[in-house]
Design a protein around this motif. Structure first.
Motif, PDB file in Angstrom:
ATOM      1  N   TYR A 150      -4.024 -10.896 -11.636  1.00  0.00           N
ATOM      2  CA  TYR A 150      -3.053 -11.200 -10.407  1.00  0.00           C
ATOM      3  C   TYR A 150      -3.848 -10.942  -9.238  1.00  0.00           C
ATOM      4  N   LEU A 151      -4.532  -9.970  -9.066  1.00  0.00           N
ATOM      5  CA  LEU A 151      -5.275  -9.385  -7.675  1.00  0.00           C
ATOM      6  C   LEU A 151      -6.431 -10.619  -7.470  1.00  0.00           C
ATOM      7  N   ALA A 190      -1.266  -9.171  -3.184  1.00  0.00           N
ATOM      8  CA  ALA A 190      -2.742  -8.464  -3.320  1.00  0.00           C
ATOM      9  C   ALA A 190      -2.508  -7.253  -3.143  1.00  0.00           C
ATOM     10  N   CYS A 191      -1.688  -6.743  -1.951  1.00  0.00           N
ATOM     11  CA  CYS A 191      -1.680  -5.142  -1.948  1.00  0.00           C
ATOM     12  C   CYS A 191      -0.816  -4.370  -2.983  1.00  0.00           C
ATOM     13  N   SER A 247      -4.445 -13.782  -6.558  1.00  0.00           N
ATOM     14  CA  SER A 247      -4.017 -13.661  -5.151  1.00  0.00           C
ATOM     15  C   SER A 247      -5.360 -13.764  -3.878  1.00  0.00           C
ATOM     16  N   MET A 282      -0.908  -5.800  -6.310  1.00  0.00           N
ATOM     17  CA  MET A 282      -1.899  -5.628  -7.587  1.00  0.00           C
ATOM     18  C   MET A 282      -3.025  -4.761  -7.181  1.00  0.00           C
ATOM     19  N   GLY A 283      -3.384  -4.609  -6.063  1.00  0.00           N
ATOM     20  CA  GLY A 283      -4.603  -3.676  -5.725  1.00  0.00           C
ATOM     21  C   GLY A 283      -4.104  -2.147  -5.788  1.00  0.00           C
ATOM     22  N   ALA A 309      -3.075  -6.679 -14.127  1.00  0.00           N
ATOM     23  CA  ALA A 309      -2.749  -6.494 -12.763  1.00  0.00           C
ATOM     24  C   ALA A 309      -4.343  -6.987 -11.956  1.00  0.00           C
TER      25      ALA A 309
END
Length: 139
Positions: free
Chosen positions: A114-115, A83-84, A118, A86-87, A111
């Protein structure tokens, strides 16, 4: 720590859906992270916006986190890393570069997906069909 890693229990259809999301998303993350793990500190080239150790963290988060999703082991920790990563990817593409959401070239669509996946896994946990449940039990 055991409580953080313990799996929640849901209905059977939800458990199967979580497994499917974890396996497909994990496979996608492994394939997405594979080229990066080959050169973890230099995969962005000499013009990277971040230092090498941060590039290595992103490579491990994507590749190792994908494996963790597939088997459902240490899922909250792996998911936080993904998550980090992709963020940051969404931020860099959308805000810093001004890329569109969807395009043939640079975009932040993948992205963002994926975020979102997650965040779903972070909120719901790995489910009963995971090694987290076998190792750490249920909540």
């Amino acid at each position: 720590m055991k409580k953080l890693l313990a799996a929640r229990s849901y209905t059977t259809p939800t458990e199967v859906a979580l497994l499917l999301v974890r396996v497909v998303g994990g496979l996608a993350m492994v394939l997405h992270g594979w080229p990066k793990i080959q050169d973890p500190m230099g995969w962005m080239g000499p013009d990277a916006f971040a230092p090498g150790f941060m590039l290595a963290l992103a490579a491990v988060a994507e590749f190792g986190g994908g494996i963790a999703w597939i088997v459902g082991l240490l899922t909250p920790i792996a998911t936080f890393g993904i998550a980090c990563t992709m963020g940051v990817a969404v931020y860099m593409h959308a805000i810093m570069n001004g890329d569109p959401f969807v395009a043939r070239g640079a975009s932040y669509e993948l992205a963002a997906v994926y975020l979102a996946v997650s965040l779903l896994i972070l909120a719901m946990g790995p489910g009963r069909l995971s090694f987290d449940r076998a190792v750490f039990g249920e909540r």
